[in-house]
Scaffold this active site. Structure first.
Site, PDB file in Angstrom:
ATOM      1  N   GLU A  42       4.689  -5.343   7.360  1.00 24.63           N
ATOM      2  CA  GLU A  42       3.984  -4.238   8.040  1.00 24.63           C
ATOM      3  C   GLU A  42       4.475  -3.972   9.455  1.00 24.63           C
ATOM      4  OE1 GLU A  42       2.542  -6.449   6.082  1.00 24.63           O
ATOM      5  OE2 GLU A  42       1.071  -5.457   4.805  1.00 24.63           O
ATOM      6  N   GLU A  72      -0.788  -9.279  -0.435  1.00 25.92           N
ATOM      7  CA  GLU A  72      -2.213  -9.481  -0.111  1.00 25.92           C
ATOM      8  C   GLU A  72      -3.066  -9.506  -1.385  1.00 25.92           C
ATOM      9  OE1 GLU A  72      -2.063  -6.221   2.818  1.00 25.92           O
ATOM     10  OE2 GLU A  72      -2.949  -7.624   4.249  1.00 25.92           O
ATOM     11  N   GLY A  98       0.531  -4.963   0.959  1.00 24.65           N
ATOM     12  CA  GLY A  98      -0.686  -4.996   0.144  1.00 24.65           C
ATOM     13  C   GLY A  98      -0.483  -5.687  -1.200  1.00 24.65           C
ATOM     14  N   ALA A 132       0.873  -1.177   0.000  1.00 25.49           N
ATOM     15  CA  ALA A 132       0.000   0.000   0.000  1.00 25.49           C
ATOM     16  C   ALA A 132       0.906   1.222   0.000  1.00 25.49           C
ATOM     17  CB  ALA A 132      -0.869  -0.012   1.242  1.00 25.49           C
TER      18      ALA A 132
HETATM   19  N1  COA Z   1       4.613   3.058  -0.567  1.00 28.57           N
HETATM   20  C1  COA Z   1       5.035   4.243  -1.066  1.00 28.57           C
HETATM   21  N2  COA Z   1       6.144   4.355  -1.799  1.00 28.57           N
HETATM   22  C2  COA Z   1       6.862   3.235  -2.040  1.00 28.57           C
HETATM   23  C3  COA Z   1       6.480   1.983  -1.535  1.00 28.57           C
HETATM   24  C4  COA Z   1       5.298   1.920  -0.766  1.00 28.57           C
HETATM   25  N3  COA Z   1       4.846   0.766  -0.273  1.00 28.57           N
HETATM   26  N4  COA Z   1       7.407   1.067  -1.937  1.00 28.57           N
HETATM   27  C5  COA Z   1       8.324   1.743  -2.666  1.00 28.57           C
HETATM   28  N5  COA Z   1       7.995   3.039  -2.729  1.00 28.57           N
HETATM   29  C6  COA Z   1       8.698   4.120  -3.427  1.00 28.57           C
HETATM   30  C7  COA Z   1       9.935   4.572  -2.650  1.00 28.57           C
HETATM   31  O1  COA Z   1       9.585   5.489  -1.614  1.00 28.57           O
HETATM   32  C8  COA Z   1      10.741   5.202  -3.768  1.00 28.57           C
HETATM   33  O2  COA Z   1      10.182   6.462  -4.066  1.00 28.57           O
HETATM   34  P1  COA Z   1      11.165   7.744  -4.316  1.00 28.57           P
HETATM   35  O3  COA Z   1      12.003   7.329  -5.508  1.00 28.57           O
HETATM   36  O4  COA Z   1      10.190   8.843  -4.627  1.00 28.57           O
HETATM   37  O5  COA Z   1      11.960   7.925  -3.070  1.00 28.57           O
HETATM   38  C9  COA Z   1      10.440   4.301  -4.974  1.00 28.57           C
HETATM   39  O6  COA Z   1       9.214   3.635  -4.671  1.00 28.57           O
HETATM   40  C10 COA Z   1      11.501   3.253  -5.216  1.00 28.57           C
HETATM   41  O7  COA Z   1      11.668   2.495  -4.013  1.00 28.57           O
HETATM   42  P2  COA Z   1      13.093   2.317  -3.275  1.00 28.57           P
HETATM   43  O8  COA Z   1      12.815   2.042  -1.824  1.00 28.57           O
HETATM   44  O9  COA Z   1      13.991   3.459  -3.590  1.00 28.57           O
HETATM   45  O10 COA Z   1      13.629   1.008  -4.016  1.00 28.57           O
HETATM   46  P3  COA Z   1      14.666  -0.067  -3.443  1.00 28.57           P
HETATM   47  O11 COA Z   1      15.039  -0.932  -4.595  1.00 28.57           O
HETATM   48  O12 COA Z   1      15.731   0.607  -2.650  1.00 28.57           O
HETATM   49  O13 COA Z   1      13.807  -0.951  -2.377  1.00 28.57           O
HETATM   50  C11 COA Z   1      11.856  -2.150  -1.597  1.00 28.57           C
HETATM   51  C12 COA Z   1      12.735  -1.734  -2.809  1.00 28.57           C
HETATM   52  C13 COA Z   1      10.621  -2.847  -2.150  1.00 28.57           C
HETATM   53  C14 COA Z   1      12.654  -3.120  -0.690  1.00 28.57           C
HETATM   54  C15 COA Z   1      11.473  -0.880  -0.777  1.00 28.57           C
HETATM   55  O14 COA Z   1      10.923   0.071  -1.674  1.00 28.57           O
HETATM   56  C16 COA Z   1      10.474  -1.113   0.330  1.00 28.57           C
HETATM   57  O15 COA Z   1      10.825  -1.629   1.376  1.00 28.57           O
HETATM   58  N6  COA Z   1       9.196  -0.710   0.105  1.00 28.57           N
HETATM   59  C17 COA Z   1       8.171  -0.748   1.113  1.00 28.57           C
HETATM   60  C18 COA Z   1       7.650  -2.146   1.292  1.00 28.57           C
HETATM   61  C19 COA Z   1       6.634  -2.174   2.403  1.00 28.57           C
HETATM   62  O16 COA Z   1       6.905  -1.944   3.554  1.00 28.57           O
HETATM   63  N7  COA Z   1       5.398  -2.492   2.001  1.00 28.57           N
HETATM   64  C20 COA Z   1       4.303  -2.604   2.925  1.00 28.57           C
HETATM   65  C21 COA Z   1       3.529  -1.347   2.966  1.00 28.57           C
HETATM   66  S1  COA Z   1       2.146  -1.508   4.064  1.00 28.57           S
END
Ligand code: COA
Length: 261
Positions: free
Chosen positions: A136, A116, A113, A67
């Protein structure tokens, strides 16, 4: 219909492809995406030419990375509860209860999400590079789109608890071994494989398939509704300091320091 955050193909031999299309945000689900996916699934449900739907994410990095954290970081308990309840109703339960099979083609990260969404689909195929998890609790939250219920149904209670409490990701092979996905294939064969399986489904009776989905889903409807318990518990997280710290830390790109409050 013209969409902003997803794309939808016209049915081809009964198969329609729905693709989440927010590559800069790793296909994270914001409100608009949830509404658009709801519309797209509703349209597919009503179109007799659609027999099977394949759901995927654009690019090779992410199916859906969760999400959209930036959208709910300032929510309070009531808004948090509403977020989970509305999302479950509009999208996650809606997909699970569709009369047509939905195959998730997991082409990269399926987190929060995103996993999910894949689990609400009727079954899953993953590319060899895909990574899956429900992280989460690292944000001071719990899964709110059915994850606490469906992960345990698919992989068993023990592994579900380990994955949710450690917030760790598993790779495609582990997902295959634990029953979370049905097949793992090289990335360039993912859609082809999904279409080949979908093609087998299209040869069978749509009425019988719809009846089978309904009967299989009936097994998971119990008197205490775990999905409702999840919605309340998800909402309660929004009243904690740990939630504020977890989401701020993500958005500020630093490690969270939880006080347990
Ligand atoms: N919500 C909002 N933005 C998200 C996102 C999310 N769930 N997942 C990734 N993004 C955004 C990042 O903030 C980043 O945006 P920016 O370039 O404007 O800063 C962009 O997507 C790229 O992500 P980034 O984190 O830079 O890529 P990465 O390769 O370093 O890491 C992940 C990849 C998937 C490991 C990491 O993005 C992550 O941990 N995401 C969140 C996962 C999460 O907790 N999901 C559950 C949400 S309830």
């Amino acid at each position: 219909m013209q969409y902003e955050t997803i794309s939808v193909t016209q049915p081809d031999n009964g198969i329609s492809l729905i693709t989440v299309n927010r590559p800069k945000k790793l296909n994270a689900l914001n409100k608009n995406t949830i509404n658009e996916l709801h519309e797209a699934f509703k349209t597919a449900e009503g179109n007799p030419e659609v027999k099977v739907i394949i759901l995927t994410g654009v690019g090779e990095k992410a199916f859906v990375a969760g999400a959209d954290i930036s959208e709910f970081a300032n929510y309070n308990q009531v808004q948090g509860e509403e977020l989970a309840a509305k999302g479950q109703r509009l999208l996650f339960d809606f997909i699970e209860n569709l009369s047509k099979p939905v195959i998730a083609a997991i082409n990269g990260f399926a987190l929060g999400g995103g996993l999910e969404l894949a689990m609400a689909s009727h079954f899953r195929i993953a590319s060899a590079t895909a990574k899956m998890g429900l992280p989460e609790v690292s944000l001071g939250l719990i899964p709110g789109y059915g994850g606490t219920q469906r992960l345990a149904q698919l992989v068993g209670k023990g592994l579900a608890i380990e994955m949710i409490t450690t917030a760790s990701m598993i790779d495609a092979q582990k997902a295959l071994d634990s029953g979370l996905v049905n097949h793992v294939v090289p990335t360039d064969q993912l859609l082809e494989t999904a279409k080949s399986i979908a093609g087998k489904i299209t040869k069978n009776s749509p009425v019988a398939i719809s009846a089978a989905l309904k009967a299989i889903n009936a097994n998971y409807q119990k008197t205490t509704n775990g999905y409702d318990v999840e919605i309340k518990a998800f909402g309660a997280c929004f009243a904690t300091q740990d939630f504020k710290e977890g989401t701020s830390a993500f958005l500020e790109k630093r490690k969270a320091n939880f006080s347990g409050q």
